[in-house]
Scaffold this motif. Structure first.
Motif, PDB file in Angstrom:
ATOM      1  N   ARG A  28       0.915  -0.819   0.204  1.00 57.11           N
ATOM      2  CA  ARG A  28       0.185   0.053  -0.012  1.00 57.11           C
ATOM      3  C   ARG A  28       0.864   1.247  -0.137  1.00 57.11           C
ATOM      4  N   VAL A  29       2.127   1.314   0.783  1.00 57.65           N
ATOM      5  CA  VAL A  29       2.350   2.886   1.234  1.00 57.65           C
ATOM      6  C   VAL A  29       3.844   2.449  -1.093  1.00 57.65           C
ATOM      7  N   ALA A  31       2.933   1.867  -3.630  1.00 60.46           N
ATOM      8  CA  ALA A  31       1.321   2.263  -4.321  1.00 60.46           C
ATOM      9  C   ALA A  31       1.412   3.572  -4.063  1.00 60.46           C
ATOM     10  N   THR A  32       1.134   3.828  -3.197  1.00 64.08           N
ATOM     11  CA  THR A  32       0.643   5.627  -2.777  1.00 64.08           C
ATOM     12  C   THR A  32       1.925   6.300  -3.374  1.00 64.08           C
ATOM     13  N   THR A  34       3.767   5.643  -5.754  1.00 63.86           N
ATOM     14  CA  THR A  34       3.915   5.974  -7.340  1.00 63.86           C
ATOM     15  C   THR A  34       3.038   7.125  -7.663  1.00 63.86           C
ATOM     16  N   ARG A  35       3.002   7.614  -6.908  1.00 65.90           N
ATOM     17  CA  ARG A  35       1.640   8.666  -7.111  1.00 65.90           C
ATOM     18  C   ARG A  35       2.914  10.280  -7.030  1.00 65.90           C
ATOM     19  N   ALA A  36       3.418   9.869  -6.270  1.00 66.41           N
ATOM     20  CA  ALA A  36       4.195  11.287  -5.560  1.00 66.41           C
ATOM     21  C   ALA A  36       4.933  12.040  -7.089  1.00 66.41           C
TER      22      ALA A  36
END
Length: 83
Positions: A28-29, A31-32, A34-36
């Protein structure tokens, strides 16, 4: 939570447990992450998850380096991609 609340409530943690982080939380971390954003989207992100013996070796080397007061790590650590 809005951005101001997030910035105001952020904190640095300098104490860590030896308990492994569950795989679902790591996923989850990551995956998140990758949107940074990156600066102008010119710098791709490279994320490595290190566990087990490679992590123990990395900790040993980092501790030894800190005790010597040097910045550069000597030697190498092999990174592989899971199948």
């Amino acid at each position: 939570m809005d951005v101001y609340e997030a910035v105001d409530s952020r904190r640095a943690v300098r104490a860590f447990s030896d308990e492994p982080v569950p795989k679902e939380i790591l996923e989850r971390v990551l995956a998140t992450a990758t949107r940074a954003p990156s600066s102008g989207n010119l710098q791709p992100w490279h994320v490595y998850v290190v566990t087990g013996e490679p992590l123990a070796e990395l900790k040993r080397r980092a501790t030894a380096r800190a005790r010597r007061g040097t910045r550069a790590m000597s030697g190498s650590i092999r990174c592989t991609r899971p199948n």
